[in-house]
Motif scaffolding. Structure first.
Motif, PDB file in Angstrom:
ATOM      1  N   ARG A 126     -49.354  10.989-139.260  1.00 62.08           N
ATOM      2  CA  ARG A 126     -50.177   9.946-138.979  1.00 62.08           C
ATOM      3  C   ARG A 126     -51.655  10.211-137.795  1.00 62.08           C
ATOM      4  O   ARG A 126     -51.965  11.321-137.351  1.00 62.08           O
ATOM      5  CB  ARG A 126     -49.398   8.850-137.763  1.00 62.08           C
ATOM      6  N   HIS A 161     -53.334   1.214-130.741  1.00 65.35           N
ATOM      7  CA  HIS A 161     -52.230   1.446-130.602  1.00 65.35           C
ATOM      8  C   HIS A 161     -50.948   1.347-129.526  1.00 65.35           C
ATOM      9  O   HIS A 161     -51.124   1.774-128.329  1.00 65.35           O
ATOM     10  CB  HIS A 161     -51.403   1.842-131.961  1.00 65.35           C
ATOM     11  N   HIS A 163     -47.026   2.666-128.404  1.00 60.50           N
ATOM     12  CA  HIS A 163     -44.982   3.144-128.153  1.00 60.50           C
ATOM     13  C   HIS A 163     -44.545   2.265-127.537  1.00 60.50           C
ATOM     14  O   HIS A 163     -44.560   2.089-126.965  1.00 60.50           O
ATOM     15  CB  HIS A 163     -45.398   4.023-128.434  1.00 60.50           C
ATOM     16  N   GLN A 198     -47.840   8.801-121.113  1.00 64.93           N
ATOM     17  CA  GLN A 198     -48.344   8.057-121.502  1.00 64.93           C
ATOM     18  C   GLN A 198     -47.395   6.890-121.057  1.00 64.93           C
ATOM     19  O   GLN A 198     -46.276   7.080-122.170  1.00 64.93           O
ATOM     20  CB  GLN A 198     -48.429   7.506-122.367  1.00 64.93           C
ATOM     21  N   HIS A 204     -53.056   2.538-125.865  1.00 63.67           N
ATOM     22  CA  HIS A 204     -54.603   3.450-126.318  1.00 63.67           C
ATOM     23  C   HIS A 204     -55.219   4.470-127.371  1.00 63.67           C
ATOM     24  O   HIS A 204     -54.498   3.129-128.411  1.00 63.67           O
ATOM     25  CB  HIS A 204     -53.318   4.689-124.857  1.00 63.67           C
TER      26      HIS A 204
END
Ligand SMILES: [Fe+2]
Length: 371
Positions: A126, A161, A163, A198, A204
């Motif tokens: 990505r 984005h 997660h 994270q 972030h």
């Protein structure tokens, strides 16, 4: 040479569904699924109906041909629905799925995994970054560990984005990378030796990097969703370092301010990153190096009882002795997961040995036996 087709201003997009029996199908969508009827025409003998709802526009068309299609309904309790609702009168079928499925952490027996850096960080992932898989068996799907390289200096084509994870950390192994996190102040530079935790769901973005930037990223579970953020922009105006994201707070560890302490094995010292405290004991991340002055290093075998013991060699060399396996020489870039219940010993550590250790939970019980 290809030419992009020129499109005018798009005002709406409709999904066309063939429909012989218009009235009962309209009733089904309106009464059972909560759509609203927007347009029906012609009045004397309706052939087309436009419906909207749940962010979707549907065009039921008596003159259309083909498969009446499948629609996925994301709902709160898919099992509670009447199974007869699964097909509309025009033949459109419905898949009922959980709108908020629980995060699944695959069960797996302990797995030994070892990979070495063969100089080929290959796969393009990505946002143009290059990935090397450090745990190809993914610990049975529980963990993913990646060595990520950005070869060229400059802006990183990332976007805000987040997660869906249980655990995720990033360690900067070489170069630097500029990043920004929700409610953690302005963008900052992660230098070689620094790392961040994270927490789940934190927004972030990676902004720019030096040439030859390398990070090691570890996440659980191995397969997790990345969701683009379209509303929140970064940096956010609030500074909330104590904000909890699903019970975890953001952690930024700076190597320059680190305190070195004795490691669990004599002859080594380590700096703790604070991730144990930030995750409330879920995971710990520390950097280990040879202690100076050199001490007597007894040959100690250890066994742990945890979910993960992961090492990544940042510098130097060592030999890993593992019960039931041939001795494994380890060099810079080698990664190893030692399963619970397996006797192991790190030997022949070079003077410049430095390794990244990640454990789940934060405190593993080690049983040591002197050889
Ligand atoms: Fe990310």
């Amino acid at each position: 040479m290809t030419t992009e087709p020129v499109l005018g201003t798009i005002r709406a997009v409709e999904v066309v569904l063939p429909c012989i029996d218009l009235d009962p199908t309209v009733d089904f969508f309106v009464d059972r699924l909560g759509f609203r009827l927007d347009v029906i025409m012609p009045a004397d003998d309706p052939a087309v109906a436009l419906l909207s709802g749940h962010g979707l526009r549907i065009r039921l068309d008596r003159g259309a041909t083909g498969d009446p299609g499948v629609l996925r309904l994301a709902c709160d309790e898919p099992d509670a629905w009447d199974l007869q609702l699964l097909t509309a009168p025009n033949g459109t079928r419905f898949q009922l799925v959980d709108a908020n499925p629980p995060l699944v952490i695959p069960e797996s027996p302990p797995l030994f995994e070892l990979t070495r850096d063969d100089g080929d960080i290959g796969g393009v992932g990505r946002a143009g970054m290059r990935y090397r898989d450090l745990l190809p068996k993914r610990q049975g799907g529980r963990f993913i560990a990646s060595h990520i390289l950005i070869p060229e200096a400059g802006p990183v084509p990332d976007y805000v984005h987040h997660h869906r994870v249980r655990f995720q950390m990033i360690y900067c192994a070489a170069g630097w990378v500029r990043v920004v996190y929700e409610d953690q102040g302005p963008a900052f530079v992660l230098q070689a030796g620094d790392c961040v935790l994270q927490p789940p769901g934190i927004r972030h973005r990676v902004l720019e990097s030096s040439a030859g930037m390398e990070v090691v990223e570890i996440g659980c579970p191995a397969e997790h969703e990345t969701t683009a953020e379209h509303v929140i922009t970064l940096p956010t105006p609030d500074l909330r370092p104590d904000r909890l994201f699903e019970g975890q707070r953001f952690v930024r560890h700076t190597a320059a301010n680190a305190v070195w302490e004795p490691w669990r094995l004599a002859g080594f010292e380590s700096r703790d990153t604070g991730i144990g405290a930030g995750t409330d004991g879920l995971a710990a991340v520390r950097i280990v190096r040879r202690a100076e002055p050199a001490q007597e290093r007894p040959l100690v075998e250890s066994v742990h009882d945890g979910e993960l013991l992961f090492w990544f060699l940042l510098a130097g060399t060592a030999t890993l002795h593992t019960e039931g396996r041939p001795d494994e020489p380890l060099g810079k870039g080698a990664a190893v997961a030692v399963p619970s219940g397996t006797r192991h010993r790190l030997a022949d550590a070079s003077a410049d040995l430095e390794l990244l250790e990640v454990t789940l939970p934060a405190t593993l019980e080690f049983t040591a036996t002197r050889r």
